[in-house]
Motif scaffolding. Sequence first.
Motif, PDB file in Angstrom:
ATOM      1  N   SER A 124      11.804  -0.452   8.239  1.00 19.34           N
ATOM      2  CA  SER A 124      10.986  -1.472   8.903  1.00 19.34           C
ATOM      3  C   SER A 124       9.824  -0.783   9.609  1.00 19.34           C
ATOM      4  CB  SER A 124      11.829  -2.249   9.913  1.00 19.34           C
ATOM      5  OG  SER A 124      12.880  -2.945   9.265  1.00 19.34           O
ATOM      6  N   ILE A 125       8.614  -1.230   9.299  1.00 16.43           N
ATOM      7  CA  ILE A 125       7.397  -0.644   9.878  1.00 16.43           C
ATOM      8  C   ILE A 125       6.799  -1.680  10.822  1.00 16.43           C
ATOM      9  CG2 ILE A 125       5.148   0.383   9.367  1.00 16.43           C
ATOM     10  CD1 ILE A 125       6.240   0.852   6.476  1.00 16.43           C
ATOM     11  N   ARG A 126       6.790  -1.375  12.131  1.00 13.72           N
ATOM     12  CA  ARG A 126       6.263  -2.290  13.141  1.00 13.72           C
ATOM     13  C   ARG A 126       4.820  -1.928  13.458  1.00 13.72           C
ATOM     14  NH1 ARG A 126      10.603  -0.037  15.003  1.00 13.72           N
ATOM     15  NH2 ARG A 126       9.480   0.929  16.759  1.00 13.72           N
ATOM     16  N   GLY A 127       3.994  -2.922  13.693  1.00 12.98           N
ATOM     17  CA  GLY A 127       2.604  -2.646  14.017  1.00 12.98           C
ATOM     18  C   GLY A 127       1.802  -3.914  14.166  1.00 12.98           C
ATOM     19  N   ALA A 128       0.521  -3.857  13.793  1.00 12.90           N
ATOM     20  CA  ALA A 128      -0.372  -5.007  13.891  1.00 12.90           C
ATOM     21  C   ALA A 128      -1.427  -4.902  12.804  1.00 12.90           C
ATOM     22  CB  ALA A 128      -1.026  -5.063  15.272  1.00 12.90           C
ATOM     23  N   GLY A 129      -1.951  -6.059  12.411  1.00  7.93           N
ATOM     24  CA  GLY A 129      -3.029  -6.095  11.434  1.00  7.93           C
ATOM     25  C   GLY A 129      -2.592  -5.847  10.015  1.00  7.93           C
ATOM     26  N   PHE A 130      -1.322  -6.138   9.691  1.00  8.50           N
ATOM     27  CA  PHE A 130      -0.830  -5.869   8.346  1.00  8.50           C
ATOM     28  C   PHE A 130      -1.238  -6.949   7.339  1.00  8.50           C
ATOM     29  CE2 PHE A 130       3.015  -3.464  10.306  1.00  8.50           C
ATOM     30  CZ  PHE A 130       2.209  -2.365  10.529  1.00  8.50           C
ATOM     31  N   SER A 131      -1.635  -8.140   7.832  1.00  4.43           N
ATOM     32  CA  SER A 131      -1.977  -9.240   6.934  1.00  4.43           C
ATOM     33  C   SER A 131      -3.381  -9.085   6.386  1.00  4.43           C
ATOM     34  CB  SER A 131      -1.851 -10.580   7.669  1.00  4.43           C
ATOM     35  OG  SER A 131      -0.517 -10.805   8.068  1.00  4.43           O
ATOM     36  N   SER A 132      -3.585  -9.650   5.192  1.00  7.83           N
ATOM     37  CA  SER A 132      -4.907  -9.600   4.576  1.00  7.83           C
ATOM     38  C   SER A 132      -5.067 -10.803   3.661  1.00  7.83           C
ATOM     39  CB  SER A 132      -5.083  -8.315   3.766  1.00  7.83           C
ATOM     40  OG  SER A 132      -6.273  -8.364   3.003  1.00  7.83           O
ATOM     41  N   MET A 133      -6.281 -11.321   3.605  1.00  9.46           N
ATOM     42  CA  MET A 133      -6.592 -12.420   2.693  1.00  9.46           C
ATOM     43  C   MET A 133      -7.049 -11.890   1.336  1.00  9.46           C
ATOM     44  SD  MET A 133      -5.870 -15.082   4.429  1.00  9.46           S
ATOM     45  CE  MET A 133      -6.639 -16.395   3.465  1.00  9.46           C
ATOM     46  N   GLU A 134      -7.293 -10.584   1.260  1.00  9.59           N
ATOM     47  CA  GLU A 134      -7.849 -10.013   0.031  1.00  9.59           C
ATOM     48  C   GLU A 134      -6.782  -9.395  -0.870  1.00  9.59           C
ATOM     49  OE1 GLU A 134     -10.884  -7.268   1.046  1.00  9.59           O
ATOM     50  OE2 GLU A 134     -12.001  -8.688   2.299  1.00  9.59           O
ATOM     51  N   PRO A 136      -2.512  -7.439  -0.734  1.00  8.50           N
ATOM     52  CA  PRO A 136      -1.366  -7.076   0.115  1.00  8.50           C
ATOM     53  C   PRO A 136      -1.476  -5.652   0.638  1.00  8.50           C
ATOM     54  CG  PRO A 136      -0.744  -7.057  -2.200  1.00  8.50           C
ATOM     55  CD  PRO A 136      -2.113  -7.643  -2.134  1.00  8.50           C
ATOM     56  N   ALA A 137      -0.792  -5.417   1.740  1.00 12.36           N
ATOM     57  CA  ALA A 137      -0.770  -4.082   2.335  1.00 12.36           C
ATOM     58  C   ALA A 137      -0.113  -3.098   1.369  1.00 12.36           C
ATOM     59  CB  ALA A 137      -0.021  -4.109   3.657  1.00 12.36           C
ATOM     60  N   LYS A 138      -0.469  -1.845   1.519  1.00 14.91           N
ATOM     61  CA  LYS A 138       0.102  -0.771   0.713  1.00 14.91           C
ATOM     62  C   LYS A 138       0.722   0.256   1.647  1.00 14.91           C
ATOM     63  CE  LYS A 138      -1.114   2.763  -2.703  1.00 14.91           C
ATOM     64  NZ  LYS A 138      -2.208   3.377  -3.492  1.00 14.91           N
ATOM     65  N   VAL A 139       1.900   0.769   1.271  1.00 15.48           N
ATOM     66  CA  VAL A 139       2.604   1.753   2.095  1.00 15.48           C
ATOM     67  C   VAL A 139       2.872   2.996   1.253  1.00 15.48           C
ATOM     68  CG1 VAL A 139       4.714   2.271   3.376  1.00 15.48           C
ATOM     69  CG2 VAL A 139       3.680   0.008   3.561  1.00 15.48           C
ATOM     70  N   THR A 140       2.630   4.155   1.809  1.00 16.72           N
ATOM     71  CA  THR A 140       3.021   5.414   1.173  1.00 16.72           C
ATOM     72  C   THR A 140       3.890   6.216   2.123  1.00 16.72           C
ATOM     73  OG1 THR A 140       1.068   6.616   1.935  1.00 16.72           O
ATOM     74  CG2 THR A 140       0.909   5.507  -0.205  1.00 16.72           C
ATOM     75  N   ILE A 141       4.810   6.964   1.542  1.00 13.81           N
ATOM     76  CA  ILE A 141       5.660   7.883   2.310  1.00 13.81           C
ATOM     77  C   ILE A 141       5.455   9.266   1.723  1.00 13.81           C
ATOM     78  CG2 ILE A 141       8.027   8.475   2.974  1.00 13.81           C
ATOM     79  CD1 ILE A 141       8.711   5.500   2.652  1.00 13.81           C
ATOM     80  N   ASN A 142       4.935  10.165   2.530  1.00 11.35           N
ATOM     81  CA  ASN A 142       4.601  11.510   2.068  1.00 11.35           C
ATOM     82  C   ASN A 142       3.687  11.454   0.844  1.00 11.35           C
ATOM     83  OD1 ASN A 142       4.741  14.361   2.210  1.00 11.35           O
ATOM     84  ND2 ASN A 142       6.370  14.385   0.661  1.00 11.35           N
ATOM     85  N   GLY A 143       2.790  10.455   0.848  1.00 15.16           N
ATOM     86  CA  GLY A 143       1.827  10.324  -0.236  1.00 15.16           C
ATOM     87  C   GLY A 143       2.317   9.579  -1.455  1.00 15.16           C
ATOM     88  N   LYS A 144       3.589   9.147  -1.475  1.00 13.37           N
ATOM     89  CA  LYS A 144       4.139   8.439  -2.630  1.00 13.37           C
ATOM     90  C   LYS A 144       4.264   6.953  -2.318  1.00 13.37           C
ATOM     91  CE  LYS A 144       6.614  12.440  -4.443  1.00 13.37           C
ATOM     92  NZ  LYS A 144       6.040  13.401  -3.496  1.00 13.37           N
ATOM     93  N   ASP A 145       3.853   6.124  -3.268  1.00 14.40           N
ATOM     94  CA  ASP A 145       3.870   4.680  -3.072  1.00 14.40           C
ATOM     95  C   ASP A 145       5.284   4.161  -2.871  1.00 14.40           C
ATOM     96  OD1 ASP A 145       1.146   4.578  -3.350  1.00 14.40           O
ATOM     97  OD2 ASP A 145       1.184   3.989  -5.473  1.00 14.40           O
ATOM     98  N   GLY A 167       7.557  13.271   5.135  1.00 15.54           N
ATOM     99  CA  GLY A 167       6.129  13.241   5.440  1.00 15.54           C
ATOM    100  C   GLY A 167       5.731  11.961   6.127  1.00 15.54           C
ATOM    101  N   LYS A 168       4.410  11.778   6.321  1.00 17.78           N
ATOM    102  CA  LYS A 168       3.859  10.657   7.059  1.00 17.78           C
ATOM    103  C   LYS A 168       4.100   9.324   6.354  1.00 17.78           C
ATOM    104  CE  LYS A 168       1.653  12.592  10.598  1.00 17.78           C
ATOM    105  NZ  LYS A 168       2.015  12.259  11.980  1.00 17.78           N
ATOM    106  N   VAL A 169       4.322   8.293   7.175  1.00 20.39           N
ATOM    107  CA  VAL A 169       4.291   6.917   6.699  1.00 20.39           C
ATOM    108  C   VAL A 169       2.882   6.389   6.940  1.00 20.39           C
ATOM    109  CG1 VAL A 169       5.190   4.584   7.002  1.00 20.39           C
ATOM    110  CG2 VAL A 169       6.731   6.556   7.166  1.00 20.39           C
ATOM    111  N   VAL A 170       2.225   5.910   5.896  1.00 24.00           N
ATOM    112  CA  VAL A 170       0.849   5.444   5.987  1.00 24.00           C
ATOM    113  C   VAL A 170       0.776   4.008   5.469  1.00 24.00           C
ATOM    114  CG1 VAL A 170      -1.532   5.789   5.189  1.00 24.00           C
ATOM    115  CG2 VAL A 170      -0.087   7.771   5.734  1.00 24.00           C
ATOM    116  N   VAL A 171       0.058   3.147   6.232  1.00 24.29           N
ATOM    117  CA  VAL A 171      -0.172   1.763   5.829  1.00 24.29           C
ATOM    118  C   VAL A 171      -1.659   1.579   5.568  1.00 24.29           C
ATOM    119  CG1 VAL A 171      -0.004  -0.666   6.487  1.00 24.29           C
ATOM    120  CG2 VAL A 171       1.811   0.938   7.143  1.00 24.29           C
ATOM    121  N   MET A 172      -1.998   0.944   4.449  1.00 21.51           N
ATOM    122  CA  MET A 172      -3.397   0.683   4.085  1.00 21.51           C
ATOM    123  C   MET A 172      -3.605  -0.810   3.896  1.00 21.51           C
ATOM    124  SD  MET A 172      -3.748   3.878   1.467  1.00 21.51           S
ATOM    125  CE  MET A 172      -1.968   3.995   1.303  1.00 21.51           C
TER     126      MET A 172
END
Length: 717
Positions: A124-134, A136-145, A167-172
């Motif tokens: 579970s990744i908690r945060g803000a601004g994950f929604s998008s009208m364009e 869906p969000a993308k998540v990578t873990i250590n650079g892997k989708d 590695g890092k958890v990254v949300v785009m």
Amino acid sequence: MKYALYLLPVILLLVAGCKKDRDNSTVAMNVKTFWPNSGNAGTIVTLQGQGLTKDVQVSFNGTEARVLDARDSVLIVLAPDNGSTGSLAVKSGDRKMELGTYTYQALSLHGISPANGPAGTNISIRGAGFSSMEAPAKVTINGKDALITGASDTLLVAAVPEGAGSGKVVVMVDGKEVSGPDFSFQVISSIKPLKGGSGTAVTINGEGFNTLAAGNSVTFNGKAAAVISAAAGKLVVTAPEGVATGPVVVSINGQKTIGQVFTVVPKPVIRTVTPLSAPAGAAVDIAGDYFSTFPDEVTVSFNGHAAIVTATTDRSISVKVPAGAGAGKIQLIVNGQQSEGPLFKEQSLGILQLLPDNGLEGTEVTIKGIGFSTNAAENIVTFNGVVVPVTAATDSTLRVVAPVGVSTGALKVKVGTLDATGPVFRRAGVITVAGGPSQTLFDDPKGVAVDSRGNIFVLDLNVIKKVTASGAVSIFAGKTDGSTGNVDGNGTAAAFNYPVACVIDAQDNLYVCDQNNRCIRKITPAGSVTTFARVAFTPIGVGIDKNGTVYIGAQYAGVYRLDGAGNASPLAPNVYQSAPGTLVIDNSGTLFFGGDSDNPFVSKITGGVKTLYAGGQYGYGDGSLTGAQFSIISGMARNAVTGEMYVADNNAIRLIANDQVTRITGWKGGSNPVSGNDDGTLNQATFNSINGICTDKEGNIYVVERFGKAVRKIILQ
């Protein structure tokens, strides 16, 4: 007062020294990571490292941030209201660090849970601004989708991909990205050893383990194990008491990673050591069970001196005799489990091999070894304590003849003051009790059984013949002219119609499978013949268990069990396989039967279910239960002494023991069975179409041959 004034400078110096010591002991500030790297004003930002006190100043593009908490390794601050996108920096005294860019934006990552786990873990990744009208969000873990399985503006749920690594958890989102804390990826890459028992030290290699031993929970098939040492990529644990075969599981912070199965095996068993004496550097072979195929899992010592292991399999180990071994026991440790072997002597006299290693009175035996005298008379040879003359000698071979009354036991050689113990010479071999291809005592023998007094009963066309221990043959039951019939009565007053298999009970009653009459006939020791059961199918096999229950093998219809009244019921449903010859029932009630040339395997029935037990392909190869081959099975027998099973297979006898199928006799040293009528050692003997098999109370095997027209005895003790 004067003294106090003198002491004051000293006290001040001591205080200054103590302050200096405290300053020198302070850990220098160092920041290893921070997260998130974006968010709005007021976002909580976590810095991790060391020396992080409340005195550390944190600035966002030059604007100082408010410190909420400091715990030496963790510093928590708030992104300032009037901050802007730019460098996030920290300062402590003269030390300053630029950590990277912090972006003021709606997208922010506040935390992840769990922060560790194997592939497939939903985080579970908690945060803000994950929604998008364009998009869906993308998540990578250590650079892997990672696959997102749930999403909202403040929460994402993502599955950790295979082989992600730590590695890092990254949300785009919409071209923007935010990085969070590191995810610790858990995986077990290998376990060594994979076999052992309680107390075996097991190394678990992988990734994402806790470096503190107490931070790792390890179980073997659900039973907790003690962790001896821990590193991020390796754990060393001890298999627990009462360990059972099952998977090894590592749990960290409640997150489980399942590894390979650890198989529990008994401690190693040493059966033979050859030779039992030899000089330093000589090769020694150890045969037994529950060894390992990996040399680094095997330790052998001679009288406490470590030996070099040159080769190892599950059943054999080759080593070199260590210098200084002297005389003492052999010790074997396999994966932490220890066994003790026989006495070994480091000396120049030793016995390597007996050729053959079995035989009867008069068998010529060649002894191979080292340190023999070339003067035959100087070599004293004994068979289980009986001295025999040496007929020929070199420094590496002796030739002797097995004596009258030879019995199973160790063969020994003495030269001067040295004595050596060799392998066991077995009193074993094959003799013809009665009949032969050129004689007319038998026409077409099909089945054989032996009573408690050593009398042998042979099914021969339509009569049952009795063979005494001395070889005298007479008709025991059935018409003297060999004619067919279906008549009960005493001895030669009774009539049969092609009996094909027989067994005998504890009271010496004989049960005969009378094929063409479709019945089982019972014959008492006095020769009284009665019909025990009539059946609706064609009976071609018969067996009896320890309780006296009779079983019938049917043609194309499996196996039936008879009750006390002679009623037949199927032992397993929907079996359309023939069960010819003698059937074997072990002490647990499991029934075994062999197939014909179309079904070259041994089947078993347990709990009403038929399964394949051994074989499956036509041939003559030995090996494991699944790897061995059979040709034409005519019956099976069980050794009452050892519980081992024998299979009559074409022109040979096969042994099933310890989950292996091996040749006993009938091969004459080659790779395929050879037809013939030779008596002699187990390796020398040949047979000609074995048609029936049984054992006596001493464990000897008896067979009858269709073309050999004889009763043969295979002596194994």
